[in-house]
Structures are given as C-alpha cells and as structure tokens.
Design a protein around this motif. Structure first.
Motif, PDB file in Angstrom:
ATOM      1  N   LEU A 225     -47.122  12.030  15.026  1.00 52.83           N
ATOM      2  CA  LEU A 225     -46.353  10.647  14.356  1.00 52.83           C
ATOM      3  C   LEU A 225     -46.210  10.027  13.152  1.00 52.83           C
ATOM      4  CD1 LEU A 225     -45.483   8.334  16.229  1.00 52.83           C
ATOM      5  CD2 LEU A 225     -47.587   8.415  16.976  1.00 52.83           C
ATOM      6  N   VAL A 226     -44.998   9.476  12.613  1.00 47.54           N
ATOM      7  CA  VAL A 226     -45.531   9.624  11.442  1.00 47.54           C
ATOM      8  C   VAL A 226     -44.848   7.243  12.085  1.00 47.54           C
ATOM      9  CG1 VAL A 226     -43.957   9.453   9.464  1.00 47.54           C
ATOM     10  CG2 VAL A 226     -44.024  11.109  10.455  1.00 47.54           C
ATOM     11  N   GLY A 227     -46.095   7.231  10.874  1.00 48.51           N
ATOM     12  CA  GLY A 227     -46.375   5.474  10.726  1.00 48.51           C
ATOM     13  C   GLY A 227     -45.732   4.828  10.390  1.00 48.51           C
ATOM     14  N   ALA A 228     -45.262   3.806  10.343  1.00 53.12           N
ATOM     15  CA  ALA A 228     -44.328   2.934   9.483  1.00 53.12           C
ATOM     16  C   ALA A 228     -44.790   2.506   8.044  1.00 53.12           C
ATOM     17  CB  ALA A 228     -44.060   1.403   9.959  1.00 53.12           C
TER      18      ALA A 228
ATOM     19  N   ALA B 168     -50.517  10.076  12.472  1.00 51.95           N
ATOM     20  CA  ALA B 168     -51.309  11.333  13.791  1.00 51.95           C
ATOM     21  C   ALA B 168     -50.804  12.376  13.873  1.00 51.95           C
ATOM     22  CB  ALA B 168     -50.943  10.054  14.989  1.00 51.95           C
ATOM     23  N   LEU B 169     -51.699  13.565  14.279  1.00 51.97           N
ATOM     24  CA  LEU B 169     -51.074  14.439  15.281  1.00 51.97           C
ATOM     25  C   LEU B 169     -52.701  14.894  16.058  1.00 51.97           C
ATOM     26  CD1 LEU B 169     -53.224  16.352  13.357  1.00 51.97           C
ATOM     27  CD2 LEU B 169     -51.637  16.241  11.863  1.00 51.97           C
TER      28      LEU B 169
ATOM     29  N   ALA C 157     -54.460   3.546  13.262  1.00 51.31           N
ATOM     30  CA  ALA C 157     -52.022   4.935  12.923  1.00 51.31           C
ATOM     31  C   ALA C 157     -52.370   6.335  13.532  1.00 51.31           C
ATOM     32  CB  ALA C 157     -51.767   4.060  12.162  1.00 51.31           C
ATOM     33  N   ILE C 158     -53.725   7.297  12.608  1.00 49.53           N
ATOM     34  CA  ILE C 158     -53.798   7.848  12.549  1.00 49.53           C
ATOM     35  C   ILE C 158     -54.075   8.444  13.733  1.00 49.53           C
ATOM     36  CG2 ILE C 158     -53.451   8.088  10.025  1.00 49.53           C
ATOM     37  CD1 ILE C 158     -56.686   8.760  10.447  1.00 49.53           C
ATOM     38  N   ASN C 159     -54.922   7.922  14.689  1.00 45.66           N
ATOM     39  CA  ASN C 159     -55.631   7.955  15.509  1.00 45.66           C
ATOM     40  C   ASN C 159     -55.353   7.777  17.094  1.00 45.66           C
ATOM     41  OD1 ASN C 159     -58.339   9.567  15.151  1.00 45.66           O
ATOM     42  ND2 ASN C 159     -58.408   7.134  14.017  1.00 45.66           N
ATOM     43  N   LEU C 160     -53.392   7.738  17.262  1.00 43.01           N
ATOM     44  CA  LEU C 160     -52.660   7.416  18.132  1.00 43.01           C
ATOM     45  C   LEU C 160     -52.281   8.484  19.232  1.00 43.01           C
ATOM     46  CD1 LEU C 160     -49.853   4.730  16.359  1.00 43.01           C
ATOM     47  CD2 LEU C 160     -51.639   4.130  18.194  1.00 43.01           C
TER      48      LEU C 160
END
Length: 239
Positions: A209-212, A188-189, A230-233
């Motif tokens: 924000l690098v997800g698991a 996410a960014l 996850a990419i939209n957090l």
C-alpha cells in the motif's frame, strides 16, 4: 493449514531455494563484475535488477507468491520508508524502485561476493548499534546517492518484525529525513504471513500500500507519527 498443504508448501519451498540459489551463483558474480566495469554507468544497475527479477520470477512461479501494489511508486529522488516483515521486500526493493540506494544492516556486507556487489551498487550499510560515526557515514552515502538522482530506501523500524508488531521508528530515519529534504513515501505491506522467518514459504498475495508523499520540513514528532501510522496500515488486516 492441513498436513497435505503443509507438505506441498515445504516441497515448493525446497524447489524454490534450489532454483533461486542456483541462479544467484551466476547472477551475483555477474552483478559484481558489471559493477566493477561500469563506473556510475547503466551497467551498474543491470546485475542487481536481473537478480531481483530472478527472485521475483522464482518466488511467483514456484512458491505461488503474488505481489499486489495499491498505488503508484513515484520516480526520482524520494525517501521511501517501508514496513519490513521478510526477506522478500528486502530483495524486491531492487525491482520495485529505479536505482535505489537501500539502507541495510552492516552484517549483510560480510556475505561473500554479494556484499561486495551490493556495496558497489550503492547500498548503505549501517551498524544497528547506532553510533554517531555510523550515522554520519549513512548521511554522507545517502546524500551522494541523491546527488546522482537516486531514491533512498529505508526500513524505518530498524529491523524485520513479526506480523502484527509495530515498534517505534529507529533514530536514523529522522536524521535522514531532515538532511535529505525529500518527500517521504511510506509503504505498508503484509509479507510476513506468506514469508515468515521459518523455512517454509506459503502461497498467497503480498499487498503493498503506497501512501501519499509526506512533504519535507515537518517536525520530527509529526513526520515520525505519520510514517509509523502509514507503514502499519495493513497490520492485522489479513484474514
């Protein structure tokens, strides 16, 4: 934003454009030359890394844009799925990842010299019309990259979006996920607030924000839902 801050941002943007484009006039032809001379050796990756590093330096020093990465970007072959809000992350994929094969729109291939250098580096150009032939070519190029131990980077929503927009994932992501059988790392960014589509760029901090990692082998609905979430957090979290 006050008038004085707006004018200052405009001046800094103009200086940045002059510096970055001036450096690109040297670094992009150099990247093409090194790529043509290198085969699949290390020279192939030096030019794009230098160009992305110049972008990182000039955007940081001149426009005042910082990058803050929360989490660790894993090494080796992975399928990285990024939110896409600006040109900033499109360029910095060459800095953040080691020898990435980046999926990007076909129109970029037509940029003089840059398109040739990018193709030689292993970028995967796709027609956003999404024809079957295009999808097959994307798969083949991605497989070839992974065979060389390279990660594949994709913007799974298919295009750059405005801040706050969360469109569904494009069809090509699920196909890559199924074929490559790699863990997916969602990122996410929130770059769009400091690097909008308008000319002026603004100082500030871009968060990644690098997800698991998401394991391979999941059903399409499940992996798409997990990646999309996850990419939209970071959407809507910037004050």
């Amino acid at each position: 934003m006050g008038v004085a801050r707006l004018v200052l941002a405009l001046i800094r943007t103009i200086i940045f454009q002059i510096a970055f484009l001036g450096g690109s006039l040297v670094l992009v032809p150099l990247a093409l030359l090194l790529g043509l001379l290198s085969g699949q050796g290390p020279l192939l990756y030096i030019g794009p890394k230098l160009w992305a590093g110049w972008f990182r330096l000039t955007s940081r020093v001149i426009t005042g844009i910082r990058i803050e990465i929360d989490g660790e970007i894993p090494a080796g072959p992975h399928l990285f799925a990024l939110k896409h809000e600006s040109a900033l992350e499109a360029i910095l994929t060459l800095w953040w990842f080691e020898r990435p094969a980046v999926v990007m729109k076909q129109e970029l291939h037509r940029i003089p010299i840059w398109g040739l250098a990018s193709a030689r580096h292993g970028s995967i150009f796709v027609d956003r019309a999404g024809s079957a032939a295009m999808l097959r070519e994307m798969m083949a190029r991605a497989q070839a990259a992974v065979a060389l131990g390279r990660p594949v980077v994709i913007f799974p929503e298919g295009t750059r979006v405005e801040v706050g927009q969360t469109p569904e994932l494009a069809a090509g992501f699920a196909g890559l996920y199924k074929m490559l059988k790699l863990p997916v790392v969602p990122i996410a960014l929130d770059s769009g607030s400091v690097w909008p589509k308008s000319f002026i760029k603004y100082p500030g901090t871009v968060r990644l924000l690098v997800g698991a990692p998401i394991p391979p082998g999941l059903k399409r609905d499940e992996v798409e839902a997990r990646v999309h979430a996850a990419i939209n957090l970071l959407q809507g979290t910037r004050p």
